[in-house]
Design a protein around this motif. Sequence first.
Motif, short mmCIF file in Angstrom:
data_model
loop_
_atom_site.label_atom_id
_atom_site.label_comp_id
_atom_site.label_asym_id
_atom_site.label_seq_id
_atom_site.Cartn_x
_atom_site.Cartn_y
_atom_site.Cartn_z
N GLY A 177 -77.84 9.79 -9.88
CA GLY A 177 -78.94 8.87 -9.65
C GLY A 177 -78.63 7.70 -8.75
O GLY A 177 -79.52 6.91 -8.43
N TRP A 178 -77.38 7.58 -8.31
CA TRP A 178 -77.02 6.44 -7.46
C TRP A 178 -77.47 6.68 -6.01
O TRP A 178 -77.77 7.81 -5.62
N PRO A 179 -77.49 5.62 -5.17
CA PRO A 179 -78.02 5.74 -3.81
C PRO A 179 -77.23 6.72 -2.95
O PRO A 179 -76.04 6.96 -3.17
N ASP A 180 -77.93 7.26 -1.94
CA ASP A 180 -77.27 8.10 -0.96
C ASP A 180 -76.23 7.28 -0.19
O ASP A 180 -76.40 6.08 0.05
N VAL A 181 -75.15 7.95 0.23
CA VAL A 181 -74.09 7.25 0.94
C VAL A 181 -73.34 8.23 1.82
O VAL A 181 -73.20 9.42 1.49
N ASN A 182 -72.88 7.76 2.97
CA ASN A 182 -71.95 8.47 3.84
C ASN A 182 -70.61 7.74 3.78
O ASN A 182 -70.57 6.51 3.97
N ILE A 183 -69.53 8.48 3.52
CA ILE A 183 -68.20 7.88 3.48
C ILE A 183 -67.36 8.56 4.56
O ILE A 183 -67.11 9.77 4.50
N TYR A 184 -66.91 7.78 5.53
CA TYR A 184 -66.25 8.35 6.71
C TYR A 184 -64.73 8.36 6.60
O TYR A 184 -64.07 9.18 7.24
N GLN A 185 -64.18 7.43 5.83
CA GLN A 185 -62.72 7.30 5.80
C GLN A 185 -62.29 6.65 4.50
O GLN A 185 -62.95 5.74 4.00
N GLY A 186 -61.18 7.13 3.95
CA GLY A 186 -60.56 6.51 2.79
C GLY A 186 -59.06 6.56 2.93
O GLY A 186 -58.51 7.60 3.32
N ARG A 187 -58.38 5.47 2.61
CA ARG A 187 -56.94 5.42 2.87
C ARG A 187 -56.31 4.28 2.08
O ARG A 187 -56.99 3.44 1.49
N ILE A 188 -54.96 4.24 2.13
CA ILE A 188 -54.19 3.10 1.66
C ILE A 188 -53.34 2.63 2.83
O ILE A 188 -52.80 3.46 3.60
N VAL A 189 -53.23 1.31 3.02
CA VAL A 189 -52.64 0.72 4.22
C VAL A 189 -51.58 -0.29 3.83
O VAL A 189 -51.80 -1.10 2.91
N PHE A 190 -50.47 -0.29 4.56
CA PHE A 190 -49.44 -1.32 4.40
C PHE A 190 -49.07 -1.86 5.78
O PHE A 190 -48.76 -1.09 6.70
N LYS A 191 -49.11 -3.18 5.90
CA LYS A 191 -48.74 -3.86 7.14
C LYS A 191 -47.44 -4.60 6.89
O LYS A 191 -47.36 -5.48 6.03
N LEU A 192 -46.43 -4.26 7.67
CA LEU A 192 -45.06 -4.70 7.41
C LEU A 192 -44.69 -5.91 8.26
O LEU A 192 -45.35 -6.23 9.26
N GLU A 193 -43.59 -6.55 7.86
CA GLU A 193 -43.06 -7.70 8.58
C GLU A 193 -42.49 -7.25 9.93
O GLU A 193 -41.49 -6.53 10.00
N GLU A 194 -43.15 -7.68 10.99
CA GLU A 194 -42.80 -7.20 12.33
C GLU A 194 -41.42 -7.65 12.77
O GLU A 194 -40.75 -6.96 13.55
N LYS A 195 -40.96 -8.79 12.29
CA LYS A 195 -39.64 -9.27 12.69
C LYS A 195 -38.54 -8.35 12.18
O LYS A 195 -37.42 -8.37 12.70
N LEU A 196 -38.84 -7.57 11.15
CA LEU A 196 -37.85 -6.67 10.57
C LEU A 196 -38.01 -5.24 11.05
O LEU A 196 -37.05 -4.58 11.45
N PHE A 197 -39.24 -4.72 10.98
CA PHE A 197 -39.47 -3.29 11.17
C PHE A 197 -39.95 -3.01 12.59
O PHE A 197 -41.10 -3.25 12.94
N ARG A 198 -39.04 -2.47 13.40
CA ARG A 198 -39.35 -2.16 14.80
C ARG A 198 -39.18 -0.68 15.13
O ARG A 198 -39.64 -0.22 16.17
N TYR A 199 -38.51 0.08 14.25
CA TYR A 199 -38.23 1.49 14.52
C TYR A 199 -39.11 2.35 13.61
O TYR A 199 -39.12 2.20 12.39
N MET A 200 -39.88 3.26 14.22
CA MET A 200 -40.82 4.10 13.47
C MET A 200 -40.38 5.55 13.52
O MET A 200 -39.89 6.03 14.54
N ALA A 201 -40.55 6.26 12.40
CA ALA A 201 -40.20 7.68 12.33
C ALA A 201 -41.35 8.44 11.69
O ALA A 201 -41.79 8.11 10.59
N VAL A 202 -41.84 9.47 12.41
CA VAL A 202 -42.90 10.34 11.93
C VAL A 202 -42.36 11.74 11.65
O VAL A 202 -42.83 12.45 10.77
N SER A 203 -41.38 12.16 12.43
CA SER A 203 -40.71 13.45 12.26
C SER A 203 -39.32 13.33 12.84
O SER A 203 -38.94 12.28 13.38
N ASP A 204 -38.56 14.42 12.77
CA ASP A 204 -37.21 14.39 13.34
C ASP A 204 -37.24 14.08 14.84
O ASP A 204 -36.34 13.43 15.36
#
Length: 678
Positions: A177-204
């Motif tokens: 019975g609740w209103p119609d809705v479109n949901i496009y994106q859902g996530r959890i986000v963390f923003k890190l201390e840039e002075k420390l974290f400069r190297y990123m790894a997604v895969s080997d």
Amino acid sequence: MRRQLSWVLMCGWIGVAVHLFLIGDCSGKTPFRNFSGSTNDQEQMLFPPVYLRTLDQHVVMENGLVNVTLSSPQGVVTRIQYNGIDNVLEPNIERNRGYWDVVWDNPENLGGIYDLLEGTRFSVVMEDENQIELSFTRTWNSDLNGSRIPLNIDKRFIMLRGCPGFYSYGIFEHAEGWPDVNIYQGRIVFKLEEKLFRYMAVSDERQRIMPTAEDRRTGQVLDYPEAVLLTNPSNSEIRGEVDDKYQYACDDKDNQVHGWISSDPPVGFWMITPSDEFRTGGPVKQDLTSHVGPTTLSMFFSTHYAGDSLAIKLRSGEPWKKVFGPVLVYLNSASPDDDVLTLWEDAKEQMLVETQSWPYDFPLSEDFPHADQRGTVSGRLLVRDRYINEALMTANSAFVGLAPPGDIGSWQRENKGYQFWTQADAEGYFLIKGVRDGNYSLYAWVPGIIGDYKYDAFITIAPGRHTRLGVLVYDPPREGATLWEIGIPDRRAAEFYVPDPNPTLMNRLYVDLPDKYRQYGLWDRYTDVYPDEDLAYTVGISSYQTDWFFAQVNRNIGNKTYIPTTWRIIFDLDDVRETGNYMLRLAIASAHEAELQVRVNEADVTTAPHFTTGFIGKDNAIARHGIHGLYWLYAMEISASQLVTRSNTVYLTQSRGSSPFKGIMYDYIRLEGPPETD
């Protein structure tokens, strides 16, 4: 690889630690420990107990390894203390450090509203020496209509004894019975201390020192805001490169661990996603990982690389409830004498531990079933295509999955339920474990074989039940023998010709990697490769690896003007059979605001096409450096009267111009002769 014992010293466990861990040459540091993801691990008892502190506007979870502070009752992670670092998160406003969010709108507006899903009520679900589970909830009512997404939200955070990190999961509910809705994106986000974290790894292969947020702000924005040319970065080695968060996207099946490394002190921050069951669109749905910020995401669902078909649309008071997660935020550290990349190796090992521990036994929501409340399905898939092999073929490495009931291939657009996928072995045997109870359809697709398979009966999963399906046989689409084919039927365009990028618009990370399609601006390289005439492919002479451009894009004629292109496939027929129809099969790996028109031996694009797909696709995979989006499969009958002996031409026109990003990526094209009669 060794982990420092500063937490041991703080907690007064020096004697126990020395006795248990500092044997031999282990002075001052401990081996990396793979936490088991279970509250029943005897080794956990060697670590300090967990402890919860309640402050005026915050709560703090502590376990001697890491301290996590959350705002109360909002449930935003505001502080993570680890390995002597007071806060690994960015020192910005508190509500913008570690948070859940969704993008939504009502069907009339069709825009995008960000909602940080901040709680209005806080409660302790469990608190003992081994585990803390916290709940931050928000209940919707009609007074909030239009100002808050019409969902009940329950965000959970768990800290376990001995675990250098914490888990989070969420329960979203839309009541009847609740209103119609479109949901496009859902996530959890963390923003890190840039002075420390400069190297990123997604895969080997995909890891590097990254630019800063300021480098992006001072750079040159290119064809869309996410793509920036680094004109004066703080690190001169990356000057002249392009940074774009979509360059670091990947298939969900491969998106299990990613994150950042600090070199001083040597600390890693990782997002580990142990299961895809709560993600939408199946195993090859693409999504974001980590990117400049430094930002780390766990994407639960989005329209990225798919378009509006993967927006969750709740209509007519439809009830819906789903659990997203748990995911693990994992931290690790090393000795200053160690190579900091050992942190990545340890994170991968921990990811394997987490995946093997799924489904977890410690989440306390009744909406998250444990292993004994789930079922399993097994079987064997074979392929029958007598034009390839008279005998049945094993479905080697087939992707086999359970998803809510639907049509053939509907799993890639399914977005409300749960999906459970596995990959068959070389003999086609498969086992799907940890399946929630309910009714499902079983789907599959086989690398190297065109099309989709669907089992012809529903499968009902009950707790503790093992369903054995026996031998299943997939009959892929086929009318007659293959006369010619272009590409490999694997739902991607990676086997085709991908040009080198414009040297002034490259990301050096991908110069020597096989996935060079992740480079920026390749849509304009088509005009460089084919400056005068569009692509022409001659069967038997041309090679798809070098002569078939990876995407049929529009031609750049200058002044940001783009016009449609027509590709030609030229082939000879020694003899045209007068009875029966020929069949042209077109497997499309991606489409964005495109229309593919097909004409046979008719060069005039102003005439009515023999076949058209109509308007298809919103996956935007060309702009976002994906080698595929959603999969489309078409079949076009060609009568013998349309063909001639000797030279014939199929004309493929992508008729929608005006943009560099409108276009098609082909997966595989095949012309079949008329069916053979016995």
